[in-house]
Write an enzyme that holds these catalytic residues in place. Structure first.
Site, PDB file in Angstrom:
ATOM      1  N   HIS A   1       0.875  -1.072  -0.071  1.00  0.00           N
ATOM      2  CA  HIS A   1       0.033   0.015  -0.038  1.00  0.00           C
ATOM      3  C   HIS A   1       0.819   1.272  -0.129  1.00  0.00           C
ATOM      4  O   HIS A   1       1.403   1.729   1.015  1.00  0.00           O
ATOM      5  CB  HIS A   1      -0.891  -0.003   1.223  1.00  0.00           C
ATOM      6  CG  HIS A   1      -2.154   1.028   1.140  1.00  0.00           C
ATOM      7  ND1 HIS A   1      -3.401   0.713   1.052  1.00  0.00           N
ATOM      8  CD2 HIS A   1      -1.959   2.337   1.264  1.00  0.00           C
ATOM      9  CE1 HIS A   1      -4.011   1.708   1.093  1.00  0.00           C
ATOM     10  NE2 HIS A   1      -3.160   2.856   1.216  1.00  0.00           N
TER      11      HIS A   1
ATOM     12  N   HIS B   1       1.448   5.121  -2.015  1.00  0.00           N
ATOM     13  CA  HIS B   1       1.079   6.127  -2.911  1.00  0.00           C
ATOM     14  C   HIS B   1       2.271   6.625  -3.745  1.00  0.00           C
ATOM     15  O   HIS B   1       2.832   7.629  -3.330  1.00  0.00           O
ATOM     16  CB  HIS B   1       0.293   7.204  -2.160  1.00  0.00           C
ATOM     17  CG  HIS B   1      -0.959   6.763  -1.478  1.00  0.00           C
ATOM     18  ND1 HIS B   1      -2.005   6.733  -2.158  1.00  0.00           N
ATOM     19  CD2 HIS B   1      -1.105   6.250  -0.350  1.00  0.00           C
ATOM     20  CE1 HIS B   1      -2.927   6.495  -1.224  1.00  0.00           C
ATOM     21  NE2 HIS B   1      -2.506   6.000  -0.014  1.00  0.00           N
TER      22      HIS B   1
ATOM     23  N   TYR C   1     -10.816   6.162  -4.643  1.00  0.00           N
ATOM     24  CA  TYR C   1     -11.720   6.012  -3.488  1.00  0.00           C
ATOM     25  C   TYR C   1     -12.979   5.864  -4.138  1.00  0.00           C
ATOM     26  O   TYR C   1     -13.923   5.257  -3.639  1.00  0.00           O
ATOM     27  CB  TYR C   1     -11.722   7.212  -2.672  1.00  0.00           C
ATOM     28  CG  TYR C   1     -10.876   7.425  -1.463  1.00  0.00           C
ATOM     29  CD1 TYR C   1      -9.704   6.551  -1.508  1.00  0.00           C
ATOM     30  CD2 TYR C   1     -11.193   8.296  -0.507  1.00  0.00           C
ATOM     31  CE1 TYR C   1      -8.860   6.983  -0.393  1.00  0.00           C
ATOM     32  CE2 TYR C   1     -10.221   8.516   0.619  1.00  0.00           C
ATOM     33  CZ  TYR C   1      -8.912   7.943   0.679  1.00  0.00           C
ATOM     34  OH  TYR C   1      -8.157   7.923   1.687  1.00  0.00           O
TER      35      TYR C   1
ATOM     36  N   LYS D   1      -9.022  -0.803  -5.941  1.00  0.00           N
ATOM     37  CA  LYS D   1      -9.207  -0.154  -4.632  1.00  0.00           C
ATOM     38  C   LYS D   1     -10.504   0.692  -4.540  1.00  0.00           C
ATOM     39  O   LYS D   1     -10.867   1.238  -5.830  1.00  0.00           O
ATOM     40  CB  LYS D   1      -7.961   0.928  -4.410  1.00  0.00           C
ATOM     41  CG  LYS D   1      -8.235   1.698  -3.336  1.00  0.00           C
ATOM     42  CD  LYS D   1      -6.885   2.537  -2.749  1.00  0.00           C
ATOM     43  CE  LYS D   1      -7.221   3.375  -1.675  1.00  0.00           C
ATOM     44  NZ  LYS D   1      -6.276   4.351  -1.360  1.00  0.00           N
TER      45      LYS D   1
ATOM     46  N   HIS E   1      -9.844   0.881   1.504  1.00  0.00           N
ATOM     47  CA  HIS E   1      -9.547   1.943   2.336  1.00  0.00           C
ATOM     48  C   HIS E   1     -10.592   1.934   3.458  1.00  0.00           C
ATOM     49  O   HIS E   1     -11.663   2.213   3.206  1.00  0.00           O
ATOM     50  CB  HIS E   1      -9.322   3.279   1.636  1.00  0.00           C
ATOM     51  CG  HIS E   1      -9.461   4.541   2.483  1.00  0.00           C
ATOM     52  ND1 HIS E   1      -8.220   4.934   3.329  1.00  0.00           N
ATOM     53  CD2 HIS E   1     -10.574   5.004   3.259  1.00  0.00           C
ATOM     54  CE1 HIS E   1      -8.600   6.079   3.823  1.00  0.00           C
ATOM     55  NE2 HIS E   1     -10.036   5.988   3.901  1.00  0.00           N
TER      56      HIS E   1
ATOM     57  N   HIS F   1      -5.796  -0.172   6.993  1.00  0.00           N
ATOM     58  CA  HIS F   1      -5.816   0.583   7.735  1.00  0.00           C
ATOM     59  C   HIS F   1      -6.942   0.189   9.037  1.00  0.00           C
ATOM     60  O   HIS F   1      -7.420   1.130   9.687  1.00  0.00           O
ATOM     61  CB  HIS F   1      -6.488   2.080   7.357  1.00  0.00           C
ATOM     62  CG  HIS F   1      -5.950   2.431   6.223  1.00  0.00           C
ATOM     63  ND1 HIS F   1      -4.529   2.468   5.770  1.00  0.00           N
ATOM     64  CD2 HIS F   1      -6.555   3.162   4.987  1.00  0.00           C
ATOM     65  CE1 HIS F   1      -4.343   2.947   4.598  1.00  0.00           C
ATOM     66  NE2 HIS F   1      -5.475   3.399   4.277  1.00  0.00           N
TER      67      HIS F   1
ATOM     68  N   ASP G   1       1.256   2.828   3.881  1.00  0.00           N
ATOM     69  CA  ASP G   1       0.558   4.158   3.256  1.00  0.00           C
ATOM     70  C   ASP G   1       1.474   5.220   2.999  1.00  0.00           C
ATOM     71  O   ASP G   1       1.017   6.196   3.144  1.00  0.00           O
ATOM     72  CB  ASP G   1      -0.536   4.463   4.238  1.00  0.00           C
ATOM     73  CG  ASP G   1      -1.596   5.290   3.757  1.00  0.00           C
ATOM     74  OD1 ASP G   1      -1.993   5.451   2.698  1.00  0.00           O
ATOM     75  OD2 ASP G   1      -2.147   6.002   4.712  1.00  0.00           O
TER      76      ASP G   1
END
Length: 392
Positions: free
Chosen positions: A68, A70, A137, A162, A201, A230, A288
Site C-alpha cells: 500500500h 502512494h 476512492y 481499490k 481503504h 487501515h 501507506d
C-alpha cells in the site's frame, strides 16, 4: 537476465529467516534468482565473476513487500498545495523494501491510473518490483481501459482494485455495488491468473466492516476477495477487523499509524491480533507511504495534515520483535510471505528459497538495513544506497 545479475554472488554465514528460521547458511544468487540455500556453498563457473559476501553475525531476511504505497503521491484534502509528492526510488530501497503495490488515494480526478502505471514502470526500471491497483476512492472506479475487469485482465501490473468504505470521503457504495465490484474482481482474476481482490481503504465510519460481513454472510463472494486496510485506525474498527480475520479474511495493518488519538500503533495491533486468536497467516502490514495523514475534528473539519513515510514498516517490524515479544519468523510473515501471497506473488516473492527472486536484505539485530539486493542487483551496501533513481 536482470541488470547486475551477471555477477554470481555467494552470501556466506548469515542467520537466515525465510521467514522461517533456517539458521546459519549460505545463499547462491545467479541470474537474479536464488539458486541454492545451504551450508558451505562453493561455486566455480568458467568465465563468471563470483562475488563472495560475508554476512557473519547478521540476519538475512526476504525483501520487504509494501502492499500500500502512494507512489505518485496522494492527499489534497487541504487543496492543491497539499498534494503529497511522488516517492523516490532510494527511499524505498533504503527501507529494505524490494516490492511495492502502488495505488491512488482520495484524489482520483487530478491523479489517474495511467500516471500510476507509468510511475510503477519507472520504479521497476530503476530496480524494484512493482504492481498497482486500479480505481481510487470512488465508484464507479477510474480505470485505464474503462472497465475494472479489463484493467485486471490486460494490464500486466494491475492485480486488484481499490475503493474507500465507511469513510466521510468515500463514495458510500451500496451493498449491491460492492458485491458487484468484488465479483468482477474475482472473475477477472480467474481469467487472468491473478489474485483479483478489492482493496478497501477503511475509514472510521459507524458501519465499519458491517457491509462486507453482510456480503459474505448472505452471498456467494468468498471472503478472500476483500482486503481491508487501515484496520488499526480506531479501536472500534479494529475489533470488527479481528472478527473478519477469524472468519478467514486477511487484514492489513498500517505501520504509519503511531497510536495517537484512537489509532492503535501497528506493532501493538499485531500483538493484540495474535493474542485474540487471529492466525499469523491472516495479517499483513503496509506503510501507506506518501499518502496524506489528515486529522479532522468532530465536525469533520480538517485540523492538520502530514505525510506518511515508508520506513515505518521496518520500524514496526523491529518493535514487534523487541518490545512485543513476537518471534522474528512470525513478525516477518506480515511484511514478506503474507503480502506476497495476498497480491498473488507468493510463488516468487517473500521467501529465501530456491527459485525465488533474489530479493534479499541483510540487517543487524536491531533491523538496521546494511545490504539490499533486488532481483540479484545490489541497491544498498554498507547501509548506503549504491543505486539511485533516474533523477536522484
Amino acid at each position: 537476465m536482470q541488470r547486475g545479475a551477471s555477477v554470481i554472488k555467494i552470501i556466506k554465514n548469515a542467520n537466515i529467516y525465510s521467514p522461517e528460521n533456517v539458521g546459519a547458511a549460505d545463499v547462491l544468487v545467479a541470474g537474479g534468482k536464488i539458486a541454492a540455500v545451504g551450508k558451505n556453498i562453493e561455486a566455480s563457473f568458467e568465465g563468471a565473476n563470483i562475488e563472495v559476501i560475508d554476512a557473519s553475525g547478521k540476519l538475512m531476511i526476504p525483501g520487504l513487500i509494501d502492499r500500500h504505497v502512494h507512489i505518485t503521491g496522494g492527499g489534497g484534502e487541504a487543496g492543491f498545495a497539499s498534494r503529497t509528492p511522488e516517492i523516490r526510488f532510494s527511499d524505498i530501497s533504503a527501507s529494505g523494501i524490494t516490492t511495492v503495490v502502488g495505488l491512488l488515494g482520495t484524489d482520483g480526478s487530478a491523479r489517474n491510473v495511467e500516471q500510476l502505471y507509468a510511475k510503477a514502470c519507472a520504479l521497476e526500471h530503476e530496480g524494484i518490483s512493482t504492481y498497482i491497483l486500479t480505481g481510487s476512492y470512488g465508484c464507479p472506479s477510474i480505470t485505464i481501459t474503462g472497465c475494472v475487469k479489463k484493467d485486471m485482465m490486460f494490464i500486466d501490473k494491475v492485480v486488484g482494485v481499490k475503493i474507500a468504505v465507511s469513510d466521510h470521503r468515500s463514495p458510500h457504495v451500496t451493498k449491491e455495488e460492492l458485491t458487484r465490484l468484488a465479483a468482477d474482481a474475482r472473475v477477472a482474476g480467474m481469467l487472468s491468473g491473478k489474485r483479483g481482490f478489492v482493496h478497501m481503504h477503511m475509514g472510521d465510519g459507524k458501519a465499519g466492516l458491517d457491509m462486507v460481513s453482510g456480503i459474505i454472510r448472505d452471498g456467494d463472494v468468498p471472503i478472500a476477495q476483500f482486503s481491508p486496510t487501515h484496520v488499526n485506525r480506531s479501536s472500534r474498527l479494529f475489533e470488527s477487523a479481528l472478527e473478519f480475520a477469524k472468519m478467514g479474511g486477511v487484514i492489513d495493518i498500517t505501520s504509519s499509524m503511531d497510536g495517537g488519538g484512537d489509532t492503535i500503533r501497528a506493532s501493538e495491533a499485531a500483538r493484540l491480533a495474535l493474542e485474540s486468536g487471529v492466525s499469523p497467516e491472516n495479517i499483513t502490514m503496509s506503510s501507506d507511504s506518501n499518502g496524506s495523514i489528515p486529522e479532522y475534528d468532530d465536525k469533520g473539519r480538517l485540523k492538520s495534515i502530514g505525510v506518511a513515510g515508508i520506513d515505518s514498516m521496518r520500524t514496526e517490524l523491529c518493535d514487534m520483535v523487541k518490545n512485543h515479544s513476537i518471534p522474528v519468523e512470525t513478525a516477518l510473515k506480515f511484511v514478506t510471505s503474507n503480502p506476497a501471497r495476498a497480491i498473488g506473488a507468493g510463488h516468487k516473492k517473500g521467501k529465501i528459497a530456491n527459485g525465488y527472486d533474489a530479493d534479499i536484505v541483510i540487517v543487524d539485530e536491531d533491523f538496521n538495513v546494511e545490504m539490499v539486493m533486488a532481483k540479484g542487483e545490489k541497491l544498498v551496501e554498507s547501509g548506503k544506497c549504491v543505486k539511485k533513481g533516474f533523477f536522484e
